[in-house]
Design a protein around this motif. Structure first.
Motif, PDB file in Angstrom:
ATOM      1  N   UNK A   1       0.746  -1.222   0.109  1.00  0.00           N
ATOM      2  CA  UNK A   1      -0.193  -0.109   0.030  1.00  0.00           C
ATOM      3  C   UNK A   1       0.980   1.296  -0.139  1.00  0.00           C
ATOM      4  N   UNK A   2       2.184   1.215   0.226  1.00  0.00           N
ATOM      5  CA  UNK A   2       2.892   2.429   0.351  1.00  0.00           C
ATOM      6  C   UNK A   2       3.734   2.488  -0.821  1.00  0.00           C
ATOM      7  N   UNK A   3       4.547   1.658  -1.363  1.00  0.00           N
ATOM      8  CA  UNK A   3       5.492   1.634  -2.618  1.00  0.00           C
ATOM      9  C   UNK A   3       4.711   2.039  -3.739  1.00  0.00           C
ATOM     10  N   UNK A   4       5.326   3.234  -4.454  1.00  0.00           N
ATOM     11  CA  UNK A   4       4.755   3.381  -5.804  1.00  0.00           C
ATOM     12  C   UNK A   4       5.780   3.048  -6.854  1.00  0.00           C
ATOM     13  N   UNK A   5       6.940   2.772  -6.674  1.00  0.00           N
ATOM     14  CA  UNK A   5       7.857   2.548  -7.927  1.00  0.00           C
ATOM     15  C   UNK A   5       9.291   2.138  -7.032  1.00  0.00           C
ATOM     16  N   UNK A   6       9.920   1.194  -7.679  1.00  0.00           N
ATOM     17  CA  UNK A   6      11.146   0.835  -7.336  1.00  0.00           C
ATOM     18  C   UNK A   6      12.038   0.986  -8.601  1.00  0.00           C
ATOM     19  N   UNK A   7      13.042   1.623  -8.402  1.00  0.00           N
ATOM     20  CA  UNK A   7      14.131   1.952  -9.236  1.00  0.00           C
ATOM     21  C   UNK A   7      15.632   1.257  -9.093  1.00  0.00           C
ATOM     22  N   UNK A   8      16.126   0.272  -9.773  1.00  0.00           N
ATOM     23  CA  UNK A   8      17.403  -0.225  -9.641  1.00  0.00           C
ATOM     24  C   UNK A   8      18.624   0.534 -10.667  1.00  0.00           C
ATOM     25  N   UNK A   9      19.452   0.570 -10.195  1.00  0.00           N
ATOM     26  CA  UNK A   9      20.318   1.413 -11.045  1.00  0.00           C
ATOM     27  C   UNK A   9      21.970   0.884 -11.010  1.00  0.00           C
ATOM     28  N   UNK A  10      22.831   0.976 -12.426  1.00  0.00           N
ATOM     29  CA  UNK A  10      24.166   0.786 -12.211  1.00  0.00           C
ATOM     30  C   UNK A  10      24.598   1.859 -13.148  1.00  0.00           C
ATOM     31  N   UNK A  11      25.939   2.153 -12.876  1.00  0.00           N
ATOM     32  CA  UNK A  11      26.803   2.953 -13.916  1.00  0.00           C
ATOM     33  C   UNK A  11      27.722   2.104 -14.642  1.00  0.00           C
ATOM     34  N   UNK A  12      27.674   2.291 -16.175  1.00  0.00           N
ATOM     35  CA  UNK A  12      28.688   1.493 -16.909  1.00  0.00           C
ATOM     36  C   UNK A  12      29.527   2.674 -17.535  1.00  0.00           C
ATOM     37  N   UNK A  13      30.802   2.216 -17.959  1.00  0.00           N
ATOM     38  CA  UNK A  13      31.698   3.108 -18.624  1.00  0.00           C
ATOM     39  C   UNK A  13      31.321   3.237 -20.189  1.00  0.00           C
ATOM     40  N   UNK A  14      31.283   4.471 -20.431  1.00  0.00           N
ATOM     41  CA  UNK A  14      31.004   4.810 -21.854  1.00  0.00           C
ATOM     42  C   UNK A  14      32.209   4.597 -23.011  1.00  0.00           C
ATOM     43  N   UNK A  15      32.016   4.376 -24.163  1.00  0.00           N
ATOM     44  CA  UNK A  15      32.891   4.220 -25.152  1.00  0.00           C
ATOM     45  C   UNK A  15      33.511   5.609 -25.369  1.00  0.00           C
ATOM     46  N   UNK A  16      34.702   5.609 -25.346  1.00  0.00           N
ATOM     47  CA  UNK A  16      35.493   7.117 -25.632  1.00  0.00           C
ATOM     48  C   UNK A  16      35.208   7.472 -26.876  1.00  0.00           C
ATOM     49  N   UNK A  17      34.448   8.871 -26.955  1.00  0.00           N
ATOM     50  CA  UNK A  17      34.091   9.408 -28.352  1.00  0.00           C
ATOM     51  C   UNK A  17      35.528   9.992 -29.029  1.00  0.00           C
ATOM     52  N   UNK A  18      36.652  10.172 -28.375  1.00  0.00           N
ATOM     53  CA  UNK A  18      37.656  10.623 -29.244  1.00  0.00           C
ATOM     54  C   UNK A  18      38.103   9.431 -30.129  1.00  0.00           C
ATOM     55  N   UNK A  19      38.195   8.117 -29.678  1.00  0.00           N
ATOM     56  CA  UNK A  19      38.970   7.050 -30.292  1.00  0.00           C
ATOM     57  C   UNK A  19      38.255   5.932 -30.751  1.00  0.00           C
ATOM     58  N   UNK A  20      36.849   6.058 -30.722  1.00  0.00           N
ATOM     59  CA  UNK A  20      35.798   4.833 -30.793  1.00  0.00           C
ATOM     60  C   UNK A  20      35.889   4.553 -32.390  1.00  0.00           C
ATOM     61  N   UNK A  21      35.864   3.022 -32.553  1.00  0.00           N
ATOM     62  CA  UNK A  21      36.074   2.775 -33.797  1.00  0.00           C
ATOM     63  C   UNK A  21      34.689   1.803 -34.136  1.00  0.00           C
ATOM     64  N   UNK A  22      34.073   1.757 -35.135  1.00  0.00           N
ATOM     65  CA  UNK A  22      33.072   1.283 -35.307  1.00  0.00           C
ATOM     66  C   UNK A  22      33.220  -0.264 -36.163  1.00  0.00           C
ATOM     67  N   UNK A  23      32.170  -1.192 -35.752  1.00  0.00           N
ATOM     68  CA  UNK A  23      32.575  -2.720 -36.145  1.00  0.00           C
ATOM     69  C   UNK A  23      31.139  -3.192 -36.469  1.00  0.00           C
ATOM     70  N   UNK A  24      31.103  -4.123 -37.226  1.00  0.00           N
ATOM     71  CA  UNK A  24      29.690  -4.805 -37.766  1.00  0.00           C
ATOM     72  C   UNK A  24      29.665  -5.998 -36.928  1.00  0.00           C
TER      73      UNK A  24
END
Length: 579
Positions: A456-479
């Motif tokens: 009767x009391x809880x509206x929402x539960x949110x679980x979270x993590x932080x993940x490292x981003x791919x570096x925008x300066x040296x990122x390379x695409x691959x298929x």
């Protein structure tokens, strides 16, 4: 390449080869071998030191013998970023030195290019192809000492070079304690105020802030003293100041944070406020006595780096819609879960910042108060004087609040008061330490909260993590094929061939291929059907199954969507989430 015979010492073989080449006499070899007994110095270095052979003759011979190029280290200007690729302890253990990086290849100077253990270890550690070159043992030792163990004067030069780029650090709050009358304490205090020490501490602080570090670790060991930064959630070794500066450096930090420099047996906590450029930055300081001295950890609290815009946190559309709907409810409880350092505080502050207005009374109980928020009444919990979460919450209910933020629900009493507040017309935000959103319901029940109160009391539960981003300066695409992510828990969307990204490694990301972090969310709104399951005492697995049917993405699924967006790598998502 000449092969060593099993059981035959390398030094004897090298000596015999030099005698056969006519570069030294048999008598010179016997003299050098006698000198070598009881030491770990290489035969070649002893011959050079005794003047029995010229260094360039020795290096030239080794180069021809092994078919490997030679190098003169004294004439090279080695990039410090390349030096960081191989830790100091490995460089000293094998007497090797990274010289140059070209793409995926690392040029490694070695006194003994036949040492396959050194080659394998460096290749494994750096994930690069190692190209050995020959250099003298003495030159490598000198270079290691110069590059890995810079003296105070070298640090002073670095700081002087930096002064044009960044202003000095100014301590806004903090002072010097009056130390007990011990001679060594006065000496420590004097040493901590010497210019090289003050400059080095300022360098560490400014460098950490510039790199976007969240924590600074000053760590004493038996023979070394190292400085590490936590950048994007991962510790990286940055420098190893001389061991002799350890006591003065630690005392300088303790003086800045108003701690007792005479007390080295008990943990202490303090705070520093510094002005860096035009920004004011708080540092939370913690000392801990270890067997080799005091370790200090400084948590950097940079208000300007705090993002209080929900739209920029990384929610997908479904999760954002449900989260916004919950935080605009008049009463009820919203729980945010995740391990330490998963960004829960940022999400909480962003939520209350979004709904903050002059006609709402928002009160927070935190331990500690990490950031000061405008227009919000924040209370620092202090267990020692009885100002516990439960005690503060009881007072809050007499302060006419609309919204209450509880930094952490640690015990049954706090949970009971928070839930009572949620049921009596208040919107309550709090955090718990659980692995996922459905598991939070079970955690509350384990604490002793009856299922009907949770439902009767809880509206929402949110679980979270932080993940490292791919570096925008040296990122390379691959298929890749979207189906390749299915074994990890991805639900295919019929995309077929997709373009993914990975970081090559550059100076901007300290050659990690990762720069910055993105949040991954698992949002579970407590719907009518989920309430019925809670009342029936359903398991976390049943709750998860129903929630996913209603649109919830698990942490793993949300993370793999970040991979498809090009923001993260599959390896990083597997590191921070469980299936």
């Amino acid at each position: 390449m000449a092969q060593s015979k099993v059981g035959q010492p390398v030094s004897r073989r090298l000596g015999d080869l030099l005698v056969n080449e006519g570069l030294i006499t048999p008598e010179n070899l016997q003299r050098a071998l006698a000198e070598q007994k009881g030491s770990n110095e290489k035969l070649g270095s002893i011959l050079v030191r005794l003047g029995l052979i010229q260094e360039d003759q020795l290096i030239g011979f080794l180069s021809r013998q092994y078919g490997i190029p030679s190098i003169t280290l004294s004439q090279l200007d080695i990039d410090p970023e390349v030096v960081k690729l191989v830790p100091a302890q490995i460089a000293k253990k094998y007497e090797v030195l990274p010289v140059k990086r070209t793409g995926n290849a690392l040029t490694l100077a070695m006194a003994d290019p036949t040492n396959v253990f050194a080659l394998d270890d460096v290749a494994f550690m750096t994930n690069l192809q190692v190209l050995p070159v020959v250099a003298s043992q003495g030159a490598i030792r000198q270079a290691i000492e110069r590059l890995y163990e810079p003296q105070a004067s070298a640090f002073s030069e670095v700081i002087t070079a930096m002064e044009g780029e960044a202003p000095d650090v100014e301590v806004v709050e903090g002072g010097e304690d009056v130390a007990p009358s011990k001679v060594d304490i006065f000496e420590l205090k004097d040493a901590s105020e010497e210019a090289p020490v003050v400059k080095l501490v300022n360098l560490i602080l400014t460098d950490a802030i510039r790199r976007g570090a969240s924590d600074i670790h000053l760590e004493p060991y038996e023979k070394v003293f190292r400085v590490r930064y936590r950048i994007d959630g991962v510790l990286q070794e940055m420098m190893a100041p001389p061991k002799r500066l350890e006591a003065a450096l630690l005392s300088r930090v303790k003086i800045m944070s108003n701690l007792d420099i005479a007390e080295r047996r008990l943990p202490q906590d303090g705070r520093i406020k510094i002005r860096y450029s035009t920004r004011e930055i708080d540092l939370r300081v913690s000392t801990l006595p270890t067997i080799f001295g005091e370790k200090i950890v400084m948590r950097i609290l940079d208000k300007e780096a705090l993002t209080l815009d929900l739209a920029k946190l990384g929610f997908d559309d479904w999760s954002m819609e449900n989260f916004k709907k919950a935080i605009h409810q008049p009463y009820g409880m919203i729980l945010i879960t995740g391990p330490t350092g998963s960004g829960k505080t940022t999400t909480l502050y962003s939520a209350v910042h979004t709904i903050n207005s002059p006609d709402i009374n928002i009160m927070t109980a935190e331990d500690p108060v990490e950031y000061n928020l405008k227009g919000i009444n924040q209370v620092q919990v202090n267990e020692e004087i009885g100002r516990t979460f439960a005690a503060v919450l009881r007072s809050f209910l007499r302060q006419d609040p609309d919204i209450i933020l509880v930094g952490e629900t640690r015990d049954l009493e706090t949970a009971q008061i928070a839930i009572r507040a949620a049921l009596t017309g208040h919107l309550v935000f709090s955090t718990l330490h659980t692995n996922d959103a459905p598991g939070t319901i079970a955690r509350l029940q384990d604490m002793g909260i009856p299922p009907f109160l949770v439902a009767s009391s809880v509206l929402l539960v949110l679980a979270q993590r932080l993940a490292r981003r791919v570096c925008k300066e040296c990122r390379e695409p691959y298929e890749a094929d979207e189906e390749s992510l299915t074994p990890y828990g991805h639900v295919p969307q019929g995309l077929g061939r997709v373009t993914l990204y990975k970081g090559k490694g550059c100076q901007a990301c300290n050659f990690t291929g990762m720069k910055g972090r993105t949040a991954i969310y698992e949002v579970m709104p407590v719907s009518t059907e989920i309430r019925e399951l809670i009342l029936r005492g359903a398991s976390s697995a049943e709750l998860r199954e129903l929630a996913t049917q209603q649109g919830m993405k698990t942490l793993r699924q949300a993370g793999l969507l970040k991979v498809l967006e090009g923001a993260a790598t599959a390896e990083e998502i597997l590191r921070v989430t469980i299936a």
